[in-house]
Design a protein around this motif. Sequence first.
Motif, PDB file in Angstrom:
ATOM      1  N   GLY A  73      26.383   6.872 -17.372  1.00 60.45           N
ATOM      2  CA  GLY A  73      26.285   5.420 -17.333  1.00 60.45           C
ATOM      3  C   GLY A  73      26.920   4.759 -16.128  1.00 60.45           C
ATOM      4  N   LEU A  74      27.201   5.526 -15.080  1.00 61.82           N
ATOM      5  CA  LEU A  74      27.766   4.921 -13.871  1.00 61.82           C
ATOM      6  C   LEU A  74      26.709   4.216 -13.042  1.00 61.82           C
ATOM      7  N   ILE A  75      25.465   4.645 -13.184  1.00 63.94           N
ATOM      8  CA  ILE A  75      24.359   4.020 -12.444  1.00 63.94           C
ATOM      9  C   ILE A  75      23.157   3.876 -13.367  1.00 63.94           C
ATOM     10  N   GLU A  76      22.293   2.936 -13.021  1.00 61.47           N
ATOM     11  CA  GLU A  76      21.021   2.730 -13.714  1.00 61.47           C
ATOM     12  C   GLU A  76      19.936   2.574 -12.663  1.00 61.47           C
ATOM     13  N   LEU A  77      18.733   2.976 -13.006  1.00 59.46           N
ATOM     14  CA  LEU A  77      17.587   2.689 -12.149  1.00 59.46           C
ATOM     15  C   LEU A  77      17.221   1.219 -12.299  1.00 59.46           C
ATOM     16  N   GLN A  78      17.255   0.471 -11.206  1.00 61.27           N
ATOM     17  CA  GLN A  78      16.881  -0.949 -11.243  1.00 61.27           C
ATOM     18  C   GLN A  78      16.606  -1.426  -9.827  1.00 61.27           C
ATOM     19  N   ASP A  79      15.507  -2.135  -9.671  1.00 60.93           N
ATOM     20  CA  ASP A  79      15.136  -2.623  -8.350  1.00 60.93           C
ATOM     21  C   ASP A  79      16.212  -3.548  -7.791  1.00 60.93           C
ATOM     22  N   ALA A  80      16.367  -3.532  -6.470  1.00 57.88           N
ATOM     23  CA  ALA A  80      17.402  -4.339  -5.832  1.00 57.88           C
ATOM     24  C   ALA A  80      17.179  -5.827  -6.023  1.00 57.88           C
ATOM     25  N   ALA A  81      15.921  -6.283  -6.013  1.00 60.58           N
ATOM     26  CA  ALA A  81      15.648  -7.707  -6.212  1.00 60.58           C
ATOM     27  C   ALA A  81      15.967  -8.134  -7.641  1.00 60.58           C
ATOM     28  N   SER A  82      15.719  -7.267  -8.606  1.00 58.64           N
ATOM     29  CA  SER A  82      16.087  -7.559  -9.984  1.00 58.64           C
ATOM     30  C   SER A  82      17.597  -7.726 -10.108  1.00 58.64           C
ATOM     31  N   GLN A  83      18.338  -6.893  -9.394  1.00 57.70           N
ATOM     32  CA  GLN A  83      19.793  -7.030  -9.374  1.00 57.70           C
ATOM     33  C   GLN A  83      20.207  -8.338  -8.707  1.00 57.70           C
ATOM     34  N   ALA A  84      19.495  -8.709  -7.652  1.00 56.80           N
ATOM     35  CA  ALA A  84      19.814  -9.949  -6.938  1.00 56.80           C
ATOM     36  C   ALA A  84      19.609 -11.166  -7.827  1.00 56.80           C
ATOM     37  N   VAL A  85      18.612 -11.112  -8.708  1.00 53.72           N
ATOM     38  CA  VAL A  85      18.397 -12.207  -9.654  1.00 53.72           C
ATOM     39  C   VAL A  85      19.642 -12.420 -10.499  1.00 53.72           C
ATOM     40  N   GLN A 102       0.819  -1.213   0.000  1.00 55.64           N
ATOM     41  CA  GLN A 102       0.000   0.000   0.000  1.00 55.64           C
ATOM     42  C   GLN A 102       0.853   1.263   0.000  1.00 55.64           C
ATOM     43  N   THR A 103       2.163   1.103   0.179  1.00 57.52           N
ATOM     44  CA  THR A 103       3.061   2.246   0.283  1.00 57.52           C
ATOM     45  C   THR A 103       3.895   2.400  -0.981  1.00 57.52           C
ATOM     46  N   ARG A 104       4.525   3.542  -1.095  1.00 57.95           N
ATOM     47  CA  ARG A 104       5.377   3.831  -2.241  1.00 57.95           C
ATOM     48  C   ARG A 104       6.645   2.987  -2.174  1.00 57.95           C
ATOM     49  N   ALA A 105       7.091   2.491  -3.317  1.00 57.38           N
ATOM     50  CA  ALA A 105       8.316   1.695  -3.364  1.00 57.38           C
ATOM     51  C   ALA A 105       9.534   2.602  -3.256  1.00 57.38           C
ATOM     52  N   PRO A 106      10.578   2.152  -2.576  1.00 57.30           N
ATOM     53  CA  PRO A 106      11.827   2.913  -2.584  1.00 57.30           C
ATOM     54  C   PRO A 106      12.403   2.984  -4.000  1.00 57.30           C
ATOM     55  N   VAL A 107      13.322   3.907  -4.201  1.00 56.77           N
ATOM     56  CA  VAL A 107      14.036   4.014  -5.468  1.00 56.77           C
ATOM     57  C   VAL A 107      15.396   3.351  -5.308  1.00 56.77           C
ATOM     58  N   TYR A 108      15.693   2.419  -6.201  1.00 61.81           N
ATOM     59  CA  TYR A 108      16.968   1.705  -6.149  1.00 61.81           C
ATOM     60  C   TYR A 108      17.776   1.988  -7.408  1.00 61.81           C
ATOM     61  N   LEU A 109      19.076   1.978  -7.256  1.00 65.35           N
ATOM     62  CA  LEU A 109      20.003   2.152  -8.362  1.00 65.35           C
ATOM     63  C   LEU A 109      20.924   0.947  -8.447  1.00 65.35           C
ATOM     64  N   ARG A 110      21.334   0.636  -9.660  1.00 63.83           N
ATOM     65  CA  ARG A 110      22.378  -0.369  -9.855  1.00 63.83           C
ATOM     66  C   ARG A 110      23.668   0.327 -10.245  1.00 63.83           C
ATOM     67  N   VAL A 111      24.719   0.064  -9.493  1.00 61.90           N
ATOM     68  CA  VAL A 111      26.025   0.618  -9.821  1.00 61.90           C
ATOM     69  C   VAL A 111      26.636  -0.203 -10.950  1.00 61.90           C
ATOM     70  N   ASN A 112      27.103   0.474 -11.967  1.00 58.00           N
ATOM     71  CA  ASN A 112      27.768  -0.183 -13.088  1.00 58.00           C
ATOM     72  C   ASN A 112      29.195  -0.512 -12.655  1.00 58.00           C
ATOM     73  N   VAL A 113      29.376  -1.698 -12.083  1.00 61.70           N
ATOM     74  CA  VAL A 113      30.664  -2.047 -11.483  1.00 61.70           C
ATOM     75  C   VAL A 113      31.755  -2.243 -12.530  1.00 61.70           C
ATOM     76  N   ALA A 114      31.394  -2.263 -13.806  1.00 63.78           N
ATOM     77  CA  ALA A 114      32.417  -2.286 -14.848  1.00 63.78           C
ATOM     78  C   ALA A 114      33.079  -0.919 -14.996  1.00 63.78           C
ATOM     79  N   ARG A 115      32.442   0.120 -14.415  1.00 62.81           N
ATOM     80  CA  ARG A 115      32.939   1.480 -14.569  1.00 62.81           C
ATOM     81  C   ARG A 115      33.358   2.133 -13.259  1.00 62.81           C
ATOM     82  N   THR A 116      32.754   1.711 -12.153  1.00 62.18           N
ATOM     83  CA  THR A 116      33.039   2.363 -10.886  1.00 62.18           C
ATOM     84  C   THR A 116      32.690   1.425  -9.745  1.00 62.18           C
ATOM     85  N   SER A 117      33.043   1.824  -8.525  1.00 56.96           N
ATOM     86  CA  SER A 117      32.701   1.034  -7.343  1.00 56.96           C
ATOM     87  C   SER A 117      31.445   1.597  -6.704  1.00 56.96           C
TER      88      SER A 117
END
Length: 389
Positions: free
Chosen positions: A199-211, A141-156
Amino acid sequence: MTPAARVQTAITILDEIGAGGPVEKALTGWARRSRYAGSKDRAAVRDHVFDVIRQRRSLAALGGGDSGRHLMIGLCRRTGVSPEDMFNAAPHAPAELSDAERAGGRAPLDGPEAADLPDWLWPEFSASLGDKAAKAAQVMQTRAPVYLRVNVARTSRERAIEKLAAEGIDCSPHPMASTALEVVEGARRVHQSEAYKSGLIELQDAASQAVVESLPLEPGMRVLDYCAGGGGKALALAAHAGVDVFAHDIAPKRMRDLPERASRAKAKVTVLSPGELDQAGKFDLVLADAPCSGSGSWRRAPAGKWQLTPARFEELLETQLQVIEKASQFTCADGAFAYATCSSLSAENSGRVNAFLDKNSGWELGFSQAWTVLDGADGFFVALLSRVL
């Protein structure tokens, strides 16, 4: 715009949606017609509309009806705002409450009404999540947090946090994936940030990244993202050094932005049309993030839970089995096939995997993992299958 004017605007948009209008079309149409509305006004109205859609059934109970006006009365009551303060007949504000509206409304009934789910879906949802169902529904019922994926090929991850902070975007690491950041403050600045544009970060849910992180990726692998859509997982796969990534979707237009996104991330992703895929050979790993109910991401796209019907759900289950059957054929003899959904419903997850294994004795289950909204991100599922050698 005054707070009351924002409420009246939300009422108008909600009535348009209630009459069958698409959510984004209704919001975009209002924004184009209302040049006087500033960015804060547009954001506030959008938040009102999505808050109501997430909680439509329970707010209808609290507000005493399902019109846009009743739903906004319900939202005021839920959030502790006095409806009389918003419904005050001031210029551009809603008309004052009637006696019936003041006396109307009640607490939502336990079960699907309080959970903000259709009646027919509640048994499936509660069976899938067990004693966690009510709590999961409350989170949805609440708003989802905003998650980012770090492009580890480019940065930490640490360097990305620093660069984002310098642009007024505060983030913290999220434990679900080593690439995941949760935006704590400044989410609306992400798209204009240099970290995003470069291109250092992308919007992507944390669970999608975990997959993606759960998959057995090794240098030299040929990997196919079979249901690539916009390409988020293909880009995450391509961030792994030495992995040759291919992206395919039965509707190629969904991938139209992928080449630009890959260029921005300095990632190599080969886009394949359905015809080209048939000539591309076999792959060491095939990932199929299949079409599904989207029940794990209904905080972000809440209209989906009201549009889903029993007939459509059955169609999705059949489509999912067809996707597994088809996509798994592109796996080489000693390769692996990963089936994923952004669903919290067991019928779409383990149910589809078991149905496939029952029909195909040449495959075996390596592992499966399910995440729910109670884990701090979207609901997701992944299962890794391999051929029986």
